[in-house]
Design a protein around this motif. Structure first.
Motif, mmCIF file in Angstrom:
data_model
loop_
_atom_site.group_PDB
_atom_site.id
_atom_site.type_symbol
_atom_site.label_atom_id
_atom_site.label_comp_id
_atom_site.label_asym_id
_atom_site.label_seq_id
_atom_site.Cartn_x
_atom_site.Cartn_y
_atom_site.Cartn_z
ATOM 1 N N GLY A 64 0.775 -1.235 0.000
ATOM 2 C CA GLY A 64 0.000 0.000 0.000
ATOM 3 C C GLY A 64 0.802 1.279 0.000
ATOM 4 O O GLY A 64 0.223 2.366 0.129
ATOM 5 N N LEU A 65 2.118 1.196 -0.155
ATOM 6 C CA LEU A 65 2.929 2.412 -0.162
ATOM 7 C C LEU A 65 2.920 3.104 -1.518
ATOM 8 O O LEU A 65 3.212 4.301 -1.598
ATOM 9 C CB LEU A 65 4.368 2.103 0.259
ATOM 10 N N VAL A 66 2.631 2.362 -2.574
ATOM 11 C CA VAL A 66 2.471 2.981 -3.889
ATOM 12 C C VAL A 66 1.166 2.487 -4.507
ATOM 13 O O VAL A 66 0.628 1.444 -4.119
ATOM 14 C CB VAL A 66 3.649 2.672 -4.847
ATOM 15 N N VAL A 67 0.690 3.252 -5.466
ATOM 16 C CA VAL A 67 -0.505 2.876 -6.217
ATOM 17 C C VAL A 67 -0.070 2.641 -7.654
ATOM 18 O O VAL A 67 0.437 3.556 -8.319
ATOM 19 C CB VAL A 67 -1.574 3.983 -6.162
ATOM 20 N N ALA A 68 -0.222 1.414 -8.116
ATOM 21 C CA ALA A 68 0.199 1.053 -9.469
ATOM 22 C C ALA A 68 -1.021 0.974 -10.370
ATOM 23 O O ALA A 68 -1.973 0.236 -10.075
ATOM 24 C CB ALA A 68 0.945 -0.278 -9.458
ATOM 25 N N ARG A 69 -0.976 1.719 -11.466
ATOM 26 C CA ARG A 69 -2.032 1.665 -12.478
ATOM 27 C C ARG A 69 -1.403 1.089 -13.736
ATOM 28 O O ARG A 69 -0.685 1.805 -14.450
ATOM 29 C CB ARG A 69 -2.597 3.061 -12.734
ATOM 30 N N PRO A 70 -1.630 -0.197 -13.997
ATOM 31 C CA PRO A 70 -0.979 -0.870 -15.129
ATOM 32 C C PRO A 70 -1.149 -0.103 -16.437
ATOM 33 O O PRO A 70 -2.256 0.309 -16.794
ATOM 34 C CB PRO A 70 -1.686 -2.230 -15.183
ATOM 35 N N GLY A 71 -0.028 0.109 -17.110
ATOM 36 C CA GLY A 71 -0.060 0.811 -18.385
ATOM 37 C C GLY A 71 -0.190 2.307 -18.264
ATOM 38 O O GLY A 71 -0.195 3.010 -19.275
ATOM 39 N N ARG A 72 -0.276 2.815 -17.041
ATOM 40 C CA ARG A 72 -0.452 4.264 -16.876
ATOM 41 C C ARG A 72 0.665 4.834 -16.016
ATOM 42 O O ARG A 72 1.593 5.451 -16.519
ATOM 43 C CB ARG A 72 -1.826 4.565 -16.266
ATOM 44 N N SER A 73 0.599 4.625 -14.707
ATOM 45 C CA SER A 73 1.602 5.245 -13.846
ATOM 46 C C SER A 73 1.658 4.536 -12.500
ATOM 47 O O SER A 73 0.756 3.784 -12.136
ATOM 48 C CB SER A 73 1.271 6.727 -13.623
ATOM 49 N N THR A 74 2.738 4.794 -11.781
ATOM 50 C CA THR A 74 2.890 4.342 -10.400
ATOM 51 C C THR A 74 3.176 5.573 -9.562
ATOM 52 O O THR A 74 4.103 6.335 -9.861
ATOM 53 C CB THR A 74 4.041 3.338 -10.261
ATOM 54 N N THR A 75 2.395 5.791 -8.524
ATOM 55 C CA THR A 75 2.554 6.976 -7.686
ATOM 56 C C THR A 75 2.645 6.578 -6.220
ATOM 57 O O THR A 75 2.157 5.523 -5.813
ATOM 58 C CB THR A 75 1.376 7.962 -7.857
ATOM 59 N N VAL A 76 3.273 7.459 -5.438
ATOM 60 C CA VAL A 76 3.325 7.255 -3.998
ATOM 61 C C VAL A 76 1.928 7.447 -3.436
ATOM 62 O O VAL A 76 1.240 8.413 -3.763
ATOM 63 C CB VAL A 76 4.298 8.256 -3.340
ATOM 64 N N SER A 77 1.481 6.524 -2.606
ATOM 65 C CA SER A 77 0.137 6.614 -2.053
ATOM 66 C C SER A 77 0.043 7.751 -1.044
ATOM 67 O O SER A 77 1.035 8.158 -0.431
ATOM 68 C CB SER A 77 -0.261 5.301 -1.381
ATOM 69 N N THR A 78 -1.150 8.288 -0.885
ATOM 70 C CA THR A 78 -1.396 9.258 0.171
ATOM 71 C C THR A 78 -1.427 8.526 1.508
ATOM 72 O O THR A 78 -1.554 7.299 1.559
ATOM 73 C CB THR A 78 -2.734 9.981 -0.046
ATOM 74 N N ILE A 79 -1.309 9.284 2.589
ATOM 75 C CA ILE A 79 -1.345 8.675 3.921
ATOM 76 C C ILE A 79 -2.816 8.525 4.302
ATOM 77 O O ILE A 79 -3.424 9.409 4.906
ATOM 78 C CB ILE A 79 -0.574 9.526 4.942
ATOM 79 N N SER A 80 -3.370 7.416 3.912
ATOM 80 C CA SER A 80 -4.798 7.165 4.093
ATOM 81 C C SER A 80 -5.124 6.815 5.543
ATOM 82 O O SER A 80 -4.478 5.950 6.143
ATOM 83 C CB SER A 80 -5.229 6.014 3.182
ATOM 84 N N ALA A 81 -6.146 7.485 6.093
ATOM 85 C CA ALA A 81 -6.573 7.194 7.457
ATOM 86 C C ALA A 81 -7.027 5.742 7.591
ATOM 87 O O ALA A 81 -6.750 5.083 8.598
ATOM 88 C CB ALA A 81 -7.699 8.141 7.863
#
Length: 216
Positions: A64-81
């Motif tokens: 859960g530290l990154v959000v991977a969108r296949p074929g699009r992008s990988t981003t650092v996840s927000t600090i979700s409550a």
């Protein structure tokens, strides 16, 4: 029977090193929530090929530290409550179990190690040194985890502690860190007295004190 070919030890160490360095860069804020992570740029930064970077990003997505969108992008996840609350509850339960099992087995050397870590934590909080506080906190809670010897428990902590770490950084930089000092003192005292139930209760409260508001 053909013998399966195993990966060279060097490759496994490289993968773990890349994963650890990317994980730590997310936790310490080098890569900020919402920032896009490009495997080519990360590979150049780390001086490795893109393969271990891609493998590391997949592992980080699983925790859960990154959000991977296949074929699009990988981003650092927000600090979700929600993510913080879920990880907090799992980590709290694992540390409660570790303390309950470890207290009867703690040696004088183990207790001295916990007291020394407690003192370092208090000094770090007083100095406003968040990194030192995190290290001392890990060392303190790591003693019962090591002593209880439950490998499954340690594996679960390895998976969920990084999710919690960014929220812990926020807490240790706030006035809430002083409450952690008092709880650590109670934890070490009860461990020294051999009170497994009392120590387990304190460690559970210690992690539940990490408010989900810290993870917003």
């Amino acid at each position: 029977m053909p013998i399966p070919r195993s990966a060279p030890v060097g490759r496994q160490l490289l993968r773990d090193d890349v994963h650890g360095r990317l994980r730590d860069a997310i936790i310490d804020g080098t890569f900020e929530p919402g920032e896009q992570l490009r495997d080519a740029e990360l590979a150049a930064w780390l001086g490795v090929s893109r393969t271990p970077v891609r493998e590391a990003l997949l592992r980080l997505a699983q925790t859960g530290l990154v959000v991977a969108r296949p074929g699009r992008s990988t981003t650092v996840s927000t600090i979700s409550a929600t993510a913080v609350r879920e990880a907090r509850d799992v980590v709290a339960a694992m540390h409660e179990l570790a303390v309950r099992e470890a207290v009867p087995r703690l040696t004088p050397d183990d207790l001295d190690e916990m007291r020394a870590a407690e003192a370092r934590f208090e000094e770090a909080v007083a100095a406003g040194d968040v990194e030192a506080a995190l290290r001392a906190d890990d060392e303190l809670h790591g003693v019962p985890v090591r002593v209880c010897g439950n490998r499954a428990l340690a594996t679960v902590l390895d998976q969920f502690v990084p999710v919690l770490r960014r929220a812990e950084r926020l807490r240790f930089a706030s006035a809430g860190a002083r409450e952690s000092v008092a709880r650590h003192h109670d934890l070490v005292r009860l461990c020294g007295e051999g009170d497994a139930e009392g120590a387990a209760s304190v460690v559970l409260d210690t992690f539940h004190a990490l408010s989900t508001d810290d993870g917003e």
